[in-house]
Scaffold this motif. Structure first.
Motif, PDB file in Angstrom:
ATOM      1  N   HIS A  79      42.533  17.673 -24.667  1.00 47.18           N
ATOM      2  CA  HIS A  79      42.197  19.015 -24.208  1.00 47.18           C
ATOM      3  C   HIS A  79      41.168  18.935 -23.067  1.00 47.18           C
ATOM      4  CE1 HIS A  79      41.711  23.318 -24.335  1.00 47.18           C
ATOM      5  NE2 HIS A  79      40.400  23.186 -24.487  1.00 47.18           N
ATOM      6  N   HIS A  80      40.182  18.058 -23.259  1.00 43.51           N
ATOM      7  CA  HIS A  80      39.157  17.857 -22.228  1.00 43.51           C
ATOM      8  C   HIS A  80      39.814  17.380 -20.923  1.00 43.51           C
ATOM      9  CE1 HIS A  80      35.418  16.674 -20.324  1.00 43.51           C
ATOM     10  NE2 HIS A  80      35.894  15.447 -20.175  1.00 43.51           N
ATOM     11  N   ASP A  82      42.950  17.717 -20.118  1.00 45.70           N
ATOM     12  CA  ASP A  82      43.822  18.783 -19.617  1.00 45.70           C
ATOM     13  C   ASP A  82      43.023  19.777 -18.776  1.00 45.70           C
ATOM     14  OD1 ASP A  82      46.040  17.691 -20.783  1.00 45.70           O
ATOM     15  OD2 ASP A  82      46.030  19.032 -22.531  1.00 45.70           O
ATOM     16  N   GLN A  83      41.806  20.092 -19.253  1.00 46.24           N
ATOM     17  CA  GLN A  83      40.959  21.012 -18.481  1.00 46.24           C
ATOM     18  C   GLN A  83      40.562  20.378 -17.149  1.00 46.24           C
ATOM     19  OE1 GLN A  83      37.782  21.867 -21.227  1.00 46.24           O
ATOM     20  NE2 GLN A  83      38.717  23.802 -21.863  1.00 46.24           N
ATOM     21  N   LYS A  84      40.196  19.091 -17.200  1.00 47.36           N
ATOM     22  CA  LYS A  84      39.855  18.391 -15.959  1.00 47.36           C
ATOM     23  C   LYS A  84      41.054  18.353 -15.025  1.00 47.36           C
ATOM     24  CE  LYS A  84      36.070  15.200 -16.665  1.00 47.36           C
ATOM     25  NZ  LYS A  84      35.667  13.798 -16.687  1.00 47.36           N
ATOM     26  N   LYS A  86      43.576  20.395 -14.928  1.00 43.39           N
ATOM     27  CA  LYS A  86      43.810  21.743 -14.400  1.00 43.39           C
ATOM     28  C   LYS A  86      42.850  22.038 -13.245  1.00 43.39           C
ATOM     29  CE  LYS A  86      44.138  26.580 -15.782  1.00 43.39           C
ATOM     30  NZ  LYS A  86      43.948  27.546 -16.850  1.00 43.39           N
ATOM     31  N   GLY A  87      41.571  21.679 -13.441  1.00 46.40           N
ATOM     32  CA  GLY A  87      40.580  21.875 -12.383  1.00 46.40           C
ATOM     33  C   GLY A  87      40.929  21.072 -11.143  1.00 46.40           C
TER      34      GLY A  87
END
Length: 173
Positions: A79-80, A82-84, A86-87
């Motif tokens: 998840h971490h 995935d957020q990175k 996405k950013g």
């Protein structure tokens, strides 16, 4: 498209496997205590399922507590990332837009530069034509002055004409 009968049969087997594993885990806890070490070999012996089947994701989470917490850690870790990701993807899109904008500006600048080069070439050609024309006029005037000298005509009177000509051209500007 998968056969509905086949899907139904697979779901029944899956549910049966889950029930067997849940029953085997409960049996081990009841017989060995709450803190009993639950292994794939013990569950395979009690449930009658192979160890390979027990290591499938939908069954392993039922008996392997370490795997469950590891799955959560992996999920959080993923998840971490995935957020990175996405950013970074958003940043990439932003940078691609900036690049596209800069490429268009460069293209416009190159076109403008080419137009300026063409203008400069035209002005240079016009300048060369005017220079050649002025040289011809100067040569013609020098020949006239020579002829006037030969005939004995004083050219000092013509110096005033030159000043009058300068005044006229200055007034036109």
């Amino acid at each position: 498209m998968i056969n509905e009968g086949l899907m139904y049969s697979q779901q029944l087997r899956r549910n049966d496997s889950k029930e067997r594993v849940e029953w085997a885990v409960q049996f081990l806890k009841d017989s060995e205590g709450k803190h009993a070490k639950i292994t794939a070999a013990k569950i395979a012996e009690i449930s009658g399922l192979s160890r390979a089947v027990l290591y499938k994701t939908h069954l392993r989470t039922l008996w392997d507590t370490k795997y469950s917490s590891l799955s959560k850690q992996v999920f959080n870790h993923n998840h971490h990332f995935d957020q990175k990701l996405k950013g970074l993807q958003e940043k990439l899109v932003h940078l691609e837009l900036q690049l596209e904008k800069k490429e268009k500006q460069l293209e416009r600048s190159l076109k403008e530069n080419e137009r300026e080069k063409l203008r400069a070439r035209v002005y240079r050609e016009d300048y060369e034509e005017l220079r050649e024309r002025h040289q011809q006029l100067l040569h013609y005037n020098l020949r006239i002055l020579r002829k006037l000298h030969i005939h004995g005509i004083d050219t000092k009177e013509l110096d005033g004409l030159h000043e009058d000509f300068q005044k006229q051209t200055d007034n036109k500007k």
